[in-house]
Design an enzyme around this catalytic site. Structure first.
Site, short mmCIF file in Angstrom:
data_model
loop_
_atom_site.label_atom_id
_atom_site.label_comp_id
_atom_site.label_asym_id
_atom_site.label_seq_id
_atom_site.Cartn_x
_atom_site.Cartn_y
_atom_site.Cartn_z
N HIS A 55 -0.54 7.48 -7.04
CA HIS A 55 -1.00 8.14 -5.82
C HIS A 55 -1.88 9.32 -6.23
O HIS A 55 -1.41 10.21 -6.95
CB HIS A 55 0.19 8.62 -4.98
N ASP A 98 6.52 -1.51 -2.67
CA ASP A 98 5.47 -0.57 -2.26
C ASP A 98 5.91 0.88 -2.53
O ASP A 98 6.94 1.13 -3.15
CB ASP A 98 5.04 -0.80 -0.81
N SER A 99 5.13 1.81 -2.03
CA SER A 99 5.39 3.24 -2.26
C SER A 99 6.74 3.70 -1.71
O SER A 99 7.27 4.72 -2.12
CB SER A 99 4.28 4.08 -1.64
#
Length: 182
Positions: A55, A98-99
């Protein structure tokens, strides 16, 4: 309507834009179908292993970063081919964490213009177009259009895409290993 939108998008991003700029959309659509068909009918497979989700720190505060998963463990499979110019085409499906540590499937088509340093070492840059499903969007299909790049040695590649976004969303570098099964 969806067909016209897809044709328009593919016309804009097609690596062969110059060859189709003066043709009717049916000609372009036929070329897109042929490219996908040739790739799908290939007997060559690839295995994908997601390894990192970074990120971009310029778009997220530390608290958000600390709460995100940056280890997207998962698996994927695809079919690929190299065209007459030595460029790579692939159709794929992958699932990963996913995140938010939720399972996220993605599937699509990818193209990379390849630069061959020799028979074993290649660099690639191109795009992917497809769809993903995310838990935070109630697993509704979300279109994906993103750049991809790779460094390849023989059958192994490190391939990445950058998901563009705004402040506090997107702006993620997603990286996976790609192994061409021969």
């Amino acid at each position: 309507m969806i067909k016209k939108i897809a044709v328009t998008i593919l016309l804009i991003i097609s690596p062969h834009f110059h060859a189709f700029a003066d043709t009717a959309s049916d000609g372009l659509w036929a070329d897109v179908k042929n490219t996908l068909s040739e790739t799908w009918n290939s007997s060559d497979y690839e295995l994908y292993v997601p390894v990192n989700t970074w990120h971009n720190r310029a778009f997220y505060d530390k608290e958000k970063i600390d709460g995100y998963n940056e280890h997207p463990w998962g698996i994927g499979i695809g079919k690929y081919r190299y065209d007459a110019d030595g460029d790579w085409h692939g159709v794929y499906a992958m699932v990963f964490a996913d995140s938010h540590k939720e399972m996220e499937p993605v599937a699509g088509y990818a193209f990379q213009k390849m630069w061959h340093a020799n028979n074993d070492f290649r660099l690639g840059a191109g795009y992917t177009i497809g769809a993903t499903l995310r838990e935070d969007y109630h697993y509704l299909p979300i279109p994906v259009i993103a750049p991809i790049a790779s460094i390849e040695y023989k059958q192994l590649a490190v391939q990445s895409t950058y998901i563009v976004g705004g402040q506090g969303n997107g702006n993620i570098l997603f990286t996976w290993l790609k192994w061409q099964i021969k």
